[in-house]
Scaffold this motif. Structure first.
Motif, PDB file in Angstrom:
ATOM      1  N   THR A 233       0.825  -1.203   0.000  1.00  0.00           N
ATOM      2  CA  THR A 233       0.000   0.000   0.000  1.00  0.00           C
ATOM      3  C   THR A 233       0.865   1.261   0.000  1.00  0.00           C
TER       4      THR A 233
ATOM      5  N   SER B 231       0.990   4.134  -2.961  1.00  0.00           N
ATOM      6  CA  SER B 231       0.635   5.531  -2.684  1.00  0.00           C
ATOM      7  C   SER B 231       1.778   6.480  -3.034  1.00  0.00           C
TER       8      SER B 231
ATOM      9  N   ALA C 251      -2.040   9.861  -4.050  1.00  0.00           N
ATOM     10  CA  ALA C 251      -2.940   9.567  -2.941  1.00  0.00           C
ATOM     11  C   ALA C 251      -4.228   8.887  -3.393  1.00  0.00           C
TER      12      ALA C 251
ATOM     13  N   ALA D  30      -5.056   5.007  -2.605  1.00  0.00           N
ATOM     14  CA  ALA D  30      -6.141   4.591  -1.714  1.00  0.00           C
ATOM     15  C   ALA D  30      -6.977   3.483  -2.339  1.00  0.00           C
TER      16      ALA D  30
ATOM     17  N   THR E 196      -3.540   0.966   5.103  1.00  0.00           N
ATOM     18  CA  THR E 196      -4.763   1.221   4.342  1.00  0.00           C
ATOM     19  C   THR E 196      -5.659   2.212   5.070  1.00  0.00           C
TER      20      THR E 196
ATOM     21  N   LEU F 299      -4.157   5.679   4.954  1.00  0.00           N
ATOM     22  CA  LEU F 299      -4.261   6.282   3.630  1.00  0.00           C
ATOM     23  C   LEU F 299      -5.670   6.818   3.384  1.00  0.00           C
ATOM     24  N   ILE F 300      -6.665   6.059   3.844  1.00  0.00           N
ATOM     25  CA  ILE F 300      -8.047   6.516   3.676  1.00  0.00           C
ATOM     26  C   ILE F 300      -8.280   7.792   4.473  1.00  0.00           C
TER      27      ILE F 300
ATOM     28  N   ARG G 128      -6.674  10.601   2.734  1.00  0.00           N
ATOM     29  CA  ARG G 128      -7.403  11.003   1.520  1.00  0.00           C
ATOM     30  C   ARG G 128      -8.469  12.036   1.853  1.00  0.00           C
TER      31      ARG G 128
END
Length: 362
Positions: free
Chosen positions: A53, A57, A62, A66, A276, A279-280, A283
């Motif tokens: 991941t 990214s 980004a 995601a 993960t 990253l969400i 975002r």
């Protein structure tokens, strides 16, 4: 792997062996690219471990990162479900009266306790024992097949169909069987201080399953040729029909293969899951940091509770495998489609090309 010969029977020994070797070269090349990216990310981020991941990214950005993170987490989770369901099925065969939840929970609980409460050397030692069982079992199966079908092995070499329609169906199964992209970033953490050490480990370690697949495929196609079976659905049933004493070796190989896979996913998936989630959040909250933060996420947030994460990613598959009888096949179908067509077929070379382009610009 055990079911692969049912997909290679139409092409024959030589074409299927060529397809397996080419698939292996493709898989290993892709994995080496992931290793190159992993070492570059660890060096640039100053961390000891990254995830697929984090790699996606940093190279794709980004938004795409995601999306890749969510799909990749779903893939890893589906493989965990398949491993738990497969091991639970083997336990149920040995103990028919056992409750399905208990049958599916025994080994995941053991693996979870091992990973959460013992040093990594203990986990590594248990994994090595299981690898030894897997190698001993497949050796026993190949020896059994050769002993009952020596003459048919050479005879089966005379048949070869080079038609794409006969060869292509085996390639997705072979790629899924031989691939270990999921744990490649973790391998890079373990093997040494440079990408050269990783390449060496990937090539030597990757050669072992190649030899196993080639020998198993050759033996089963030889037995099928001897019995006049132009097609068959289950290679294991074919082997047991000529020698029922091979059943313990079949079960031993299946258990060891599933158990080593499950340990690998249980060790690497918590890091993947924490990346993960971060990253969400990134975002939707871009001011909280740049993408370099994805590399350092192992020391913050959910990664601080790695033991809890490990138990979480093991407990949920137990209940899925217990209450959905088709969990094993459905999970593998999902994993096969996404692993071969998107995540590991397209992304590694694209990410490596973007990373090298960025490096040249800098």
């Amino acid at each position: 792997m055990l079911g692969l010969p049912s997909a290679t029977i139409r092409s024959g020994q030589t074409p299927s062996a060529a397809a397996i070797v080419l698939s292996w070269a493709y898989v290993v090349s892709s994995i080496i690219l992931v290793a190159e990216l992993s070492f570059a990310a660890m060096e640039e981020g100053g961390v000891e471990e990254v995830s697929f991941t984090g790699l996606a990214s940093s190279t794709l950005g980004a938004g795409p990162g995601a999306v890749v993170a969510v799909v990749y987490a779903a893939l890893s989770f589906s493989l965990l479900v398949a491993c738990v369901a497969g091991i639970g099925s083997l336990v149920s065969q040995l103990f028919p009266g056992l409750n399905p939840v208990m049958a599916n929970a025994i080994f995941p609980c053991f693996a979870g306790a091992l990973i959460a409460f013992f040093p990594f050397k203990t986990v590594d030692g248990a994994n090595r024992v299981l690898c030894g069982l897997m190698l001993a079992s497949i050796t026993a199966l190949v020896v059994t097949g050769v002993s009952v079908g020596r003459s048919s092995l050479l005879k089966s070499l005379s048949y070869a169909c080079w038609s794409p329609g006969a060869i292509l169906p085996a390639i997705p199964v072979t790629v899924l069987t031989l691939g270990f992209h999921v744990i490649t970033p973790f391998i890079c953490k373990m093997v040494g201080d440079s990408v050269y050490d990783a390449r060496k480990a990937i090539l030597i370690g990757g050669f072992v399953p190649l030899a196993m697949v080639l020998s198993w495929n050759a033996v089963i196609l030889g037995l099928a040729s001897a019995g006049g079976n132009a097609t068959f659905d289950d290679p294991i049933k074919l082997l047991l029909s000529v020698n029922p004493a091979a059943l313990p070796a079949v079960r031993g190989f299946a258990f060891a293969a599933l158990a080593t896979s499950m340990i690998g996913y249980a060790v690497s998936f918590p890091k993947q899951l924490s990346d993960t989630v971060e990253l969400i959040f990134q975002r939707f909250s871009p001011k909280k940091g740049c993408m370099q933060h994805a590399y350092a996420s192992g020391s913050t947030g959910l990664a601080k509770n790695r033991a809890i994460l490990t138990w979480t990613v093991l407990v949920i598959p137990i209940f899925i495998a217990s209450f959905f009888s088709a969990a094993f096949s459905k999970a593998l179908d999902f994993a096969g489609v996404y692993a071969n067509c998107f995540l590991f077929g397209i992304l590694p070379p694209v990410m490596a090309w973007i990373h090298r382009s960025q490096k040249r610009k800098r």
